[in-house]
Design a protein around this motif. Structure first.
Motif, PDB file in Angstrom:
ATOM      1  N   ARG A 204      32.074   7.928  22.016  1.00 48.39           N
ATOM      2  CA  ARG A 204      33.266   8.511  22.629  1.00 48.39           C
ATOM      3  C   ARG A 204      34.491   7.718  22.200  1.00 48.39           C
ATOM      4  O   ARG A 204      34.465   6.484  22.204  1.00 48.39           O
ATOM      5  CB  ARG A 204      33.114   8.445  24.150  1.00 48.39           C
ATOM      6  CG  ARG A 204      34.336   8.947  24.902  1.00 48.39           C
ATOM      7  CD  ARG A 204      34.090   8.860  26.383  1.00 48.39           C
ATOM      8  NE  ARG A 204      35.271   9.222  27.142  1.00 48.39           N
ATOM      9  CZ  ARG A 204      35.367   9.078  28.450  1.00 48.39           C
ATOM     10  NH1 ARG A 204      34.344   8.576  29.138  1.00 48.39           N
ATOM     11  NH2 ARG A 204      36.462   9.422  29.082  1.00 48.39           N
ATOM     12  N   VAL A 210      36.122  13.244  28.483  1.00 51.21           N
ATOM     13  CA  VAL A 210      34.724  13.673  28.315  1.00 51.21           C
ATOM     14  C   VAL A 210      34.696  15.051  27.644  1.00 51.21           C
ATOM     15  O   VAL A 210      33.862  15.313  26.783  1.00 51.21           O
ATOM     16  CB  VAL A 210      33.988  13.701  29.679  1.00 51.21           C
ATOM     17  CG1 VAL A 210      32.590  14.268  29.530  1.00 51.21           C
ATOM     18  CG2 VAL A 210      33.929  12.300  30.272  1.00 51.21           C
ATOM     19  N   GLU A 232      28.587   6.505  25.338  1.00 51.54           N
ATOM     20  CA  GLU A 232      29.776   6.043  26.064  1.00 51.54           C
ATOM     21  C   GLU A 232      29.972   4.559  25.735  1.00 51.54           C
ATOM     22  O   GLU A 232      29.046   3.774  25.883  1.00 51.54           O
ATOM     23  CB  GLU A 232      29.573   6.267  27.579  1.00 51.54           C
ATOM     24  CG  GLU A 232      30.396   5.390  28.513  1.00 51.54           C
ATOM     25  CD  GLU A 232      31.909   5.508  28.332  1.00 51.54           C
ATOM     26  OE1 GLU A 232      32.397   6.577  27.964  1.00 51.54           O
ATOM     27  OE2 GLU A 232      32.584   4.489  28.563  1.00 51.54           O
ATOM     28  N   MET A 251      29.713   9.022  31.653  1.00 52.35           N
ATOM     29  CA  MET A 251      28.330   9.119  31.157  1.00 52.35           C
ATOM     30  C   MET A 251      27.551  10.111  32.026  1.00 52.35           C
ATOM     31  O   MET A 251      26.884  11.020  31.526  1.00 52.35           O
ATOM     32  CB  MET A 251      27.691   7.720  31.189  1.00 52.35           C
ATOM     33  CG  MET A 251      26.295   7.622  30.618  1.00 52.35           C
ATOM     34  SD  MET A 251      24.976   8.089  31.742  1.00 52.35           S
ATOM     35  CE  MET A 251      24.960   6.704  32.884  1.00 52.35           C
TER      36      MET A 251
END
Ligand code: PEP
Ligand code: MN
Length: 327
Positions: A204, A210, A232, A251
């Motif tokens: 990420r 997200v 993550e 996450m």
């Protein structure tokens, strides 16, 4: 999708546009607003573009913007790393130095992380460094050292790609191709990796939501690669006490939307070796499918990320500590 307009706004043009695109639109006129309820696959409609229409007050998505990442994983074609099923190896542990520094260094670390129970050896060969003056990696030679060290220790090999021109070399030398935080939105690279013959570990971006992260995974899936592992690795927040802030919310949230495995990299999140064991325990207890941990036999001499790298003894301790959360 629901489009909210001022009560006196003209809706005809917008209704016609949507109708021409194949959507069914129901219009509801209230005292203060008009609501257009748009039915169909609205993933292609951009809220921002709709907002530009005269009289539009708000656009509400009633469905997630994904077509692929939110699908159930195909049972008949499980994710495999090499010949083994990923699900048989969880929590999947990737460990190794930030960068491959020499054949001897990577071989030594490979042996120690294998002994401690890791599944895969990491080591950057193409290093996207913030400063052009920092060590940039051994490039292809580094990948050759990584492959050899991994094979000798019985580990899978993981390394970061930065340029699609290197894809076939990566396919030959690693078992998992990593996309780093800085390249999470390099869509050209993602499209190329959609055609890759190896699984992709998608980190990420440290300034990405997200949703953006999952949309990057969507690129890989849509372009043909179903083998995606999300990672993550900490996001940038107002707090400079630690390098980044591990987003366990993110996450877990990702795991609610997708069945793709999600692992955690506490090393880059913390930037401090002292925090890595605790964050690892928290991640596994919370349900992460694995970890990526930086390990170096001599962190003080490391070419990069020494401050967050565990010495082999500490890594062994971490591996013992997480077993309490895996049963
Ligand atoms: C790395 O894994 O070495 C790395 C550079 O990580 P990130 O892309 O998460 O910063
Ligand atoms: Mn690193």
């Amino acid at each position: 999708m629901i489009i909210i307009l001022d009560v006196d706004a003209s809706t005809e043009e917008l209704e016609r546009d949507l109708h021409d695109k194949g959507y069914v639109v129901h219009t509801l006129k209230g005292d203060t607003h008009v609501l257009l309820y748009v039915m169909g696959d609205t993933t292609e409609l951009e809220s921002r573009a709709l907002n530009a229409h005269d009289g539009v007050v708000d656009v509400i998505r009633t469905k997630e913007p994904y077509r692929y990442v939110n699908r159930p994983l195909p049972k008949e074609r499980p994710l495999r790393i090499g010949k083994r099923r990923f699900s048989e190896m969880t929590p999947f542990i990737i460990a190794g130095p930030c960068a491959v520094e020499s054949a001897e260094q990577i071989a030594k670390i490979a042996a120690t992380v294998a002994k401690a129970g890791a599944h895969a050896l990491r080591g950057g060969a193409f290093k996207p460094r913030t400063s052009p003056h920092s060590f940039q990696g051994l490039e292809r030679e580094g990948l050759i050292h990584l492959r050899k060290a991994a094979d000798e220790a019985g580990l899978y090999a993981v390394s970061e790609i930065t340029d699609k021109e290197d894809l076939s070399f990566f396919e030959e030398h690693v078992d998992i191709i990593q996309v780093g935080a800085r390249n999470m939105q390099n869509y050209d690279l993602l499209k190329a990796l959609g055609k890759a013959k190896k699984p992709v570990l998608l980190k990420r971006g440290f300034a990405n939501t997200v949703e953006e992260w999952l949309l990057s995974a969507e690129y890989l899936l849509m372009h043909g690669n179903p083998d995606v592992i999300l990672c993550e690795r900490g996001i940038r927040t107002f707090d400079s006490a630690t390098r980044h802030t591990l987003d366990l919310n993110g996450m877990l949230y990702a795991k609610q939307i997708t069945e793709l495995p999600v692992i955690v990299d506490p090393s880059h999140a913390a930037g401090d070796y002292r925090l890595v064991e605790g964050l690892s325990k928290a991640s596994i207890a919370a349900g992460a499918d694995g970890l990526m941990i930086e390990v170096h036999n001599n962190p003080f001499q490391a070419f990069s990320d020494g401050a967050q790298s565990l010495k082999p003894k500490r890594f062994e301790k971490l591996m013992r500590a997480i077993t309490a959360y895996t049963e």
